[in-house]
Design an enzyme around this catalytic site. Sequence first.
Site, PDB file in Angstrom:
ATOM      1  N   LYS A 148       1.147  -1.173   0.083  1.00  0.00           N
ATOM      2  CA  LYS A 148       0.009  -0.051  -0.098  1.00  0.00           C
ATOM      3  C   LYS A 148       0.805   1.361  -0.066  1.00  0.00           C
ATOM      4  O   LYS A 148       1.949   1.371  -0.693  1.00  0.00           O
ATOM      5  CB  LYS A 148      -0.937  -0.184   1.257  1.00  0.00           C
ATOM      6  CG  LYS A 148      -1.643  -1.326   1.244  1.00  0.00           C
ATOM      7  CD  LYS A 148      -2.915  -1.568   2.152  1.00  0.00           C
ATOM      8  CE  LYS A 148      -3.569  -2.797   1.976  1.00  0.00           C
ATOM      9  NZ  LYS A 148      -4.908  -3.114   2.855  1.00  0.00           N
TER      10      LYS A 148
ATOM     11  N   GLU B   4      -9.588  -0.770  -1.685  1.00  0.00           N
ATOM     12  CA  GLU B   4      -9.400   0.574  -1.357  1.00  0.00           C
ATOM     13  C   GLU B   4      -9.648   1.518  -2.691  1.00  0.00           C
ATOM     14  O   GLU B   4     -10.013   2.708  -2.638  1.00  0.00           O
ATOM     15  CB  GLU B   4      -8.234   0.720  -0.518  1.00  0.00           C
ATOM     16  CG  GLU B   4      -8.033   0.243   0.730  1.00  0.00           C
ATOM     17  CD  GLU B   4      -6.767  -0.257   1.145  1.00  0.00           C
ATOM     18  OE1 GLU B   4      -5.700  -0.169   0.696  1.00  0.00           O
ATOM     19  OE2 GLU B   4      -6.739  -0.900   2.193  1.00  0.00           O
TER      20      GLU B   4
HETATM   21  P1  PGA Z   1      -4.510  -6.433   5.417  1.00  0.00           P
HETATM   22  O1  PGA Z   1      -4.594  -6.076   3.834  1.00  0.00           O
HETATM   23  O2  PGA Z   1      -3.568  -7.744   5.263  1.00  0.00           O
HETATM   24  O3  PGA Z   1      -3.433  -5.316   6.115  1.00  0.00           O
HETATM   25  O4  PGA Z   1      -5.783  -6.799   6.157  1.00  0.00           O
HETATM   26  C1  PGA Z   1      -4.832  -7.034   2.933  1.00  0.00           C
HETATM   27  C2  PGA Z   1      -5.047  -6.106   1.476  1.00  0.00           C
HETATM   28  O5  PGA Z   1      -5.682  -5.242   1.601  1.00  0.00           O
HETATM   29  O6  PGA Z   1      -4.528  -6.581   0.462  1.00  0.00           O
END
Ligand code: PGA
Length: 250
Positions: free
Chosen positions: A11, A97
């Site tokens: 991210k 997202e």
């Molecule tokens: P997370 O995110 O492992 O922090 O829950 C997974 C993702 O959004 O791919």
Amino acid sequence: MRGKLVAGNWKMNGSLESIRGLMDGIKQGIGSVQGAAVAVCPPAIYIPEVARLIEGTDIRLGGQNVCDEDEGAYTGEISASMLKEFGCAYAIVGHSERRSLYGESDALVAKRFAAARRCGLIPILCVGELLEEREQGITEQVVGRQLDAVLELEGIAAFADAVVAYEPVWAIGTGKTATPEQAQDVHAFIRAKLAAVDRGIAENLIIQYGGSVKGANAAELFSQPDIDGGLIGGASLKADEFLAICQAAG
Ligand code: PGA
């Protein structure tokens, strides 16, 4: 036979210094990972640096998104050929997202999926329901609709060179993982839906689970028959935790 794939989705996290440290840690431990492919998806600006750092290893590289157009006046976007030129094998498309914060529709996600494939990138297509959709009992309807958008544009053959990631939105970054049974149910639904069109392609498709996967819960999730590894957010930013997840997939 399909294999296992664990991909780290960093991210919008990190700095040059921190990603160098993270990659050092991953490279030191990667020898202990057997029987699973491993990929990292850094913020786009760090892709060239990570490409350099993974040289000579089996670690693969992916983008976190890709433009639906091949080139031109699309300010702020990154094309599939640019990702490819810097060594990416994968591009995540349709992450929740992107869908919820940046308004990406099923149709746009399908076009991004197509653009990735036109360049020989393997799209990692994220699908998944919101908490209220699960509570309404429409999880399969939502995931089915997200898959249909791609099926309609690209056809089933496109899934021969693609990965699907089932990520229940309520489990992303919340610490609330789907139980292995909850996840397996949706994975089996995805595979059966595609198998109804082409059994061979569905059987060979890697379907990752994503949503609060960590070292402590990975093995149980990955032991489910239709869960072929994971798309990992938060836990992919810590080398030890990410490696533990990769080992659990092997
Ligand atoms: P997370 O995110 O492992 O922090 O829950 C997974 C993702 O959004 O791919």
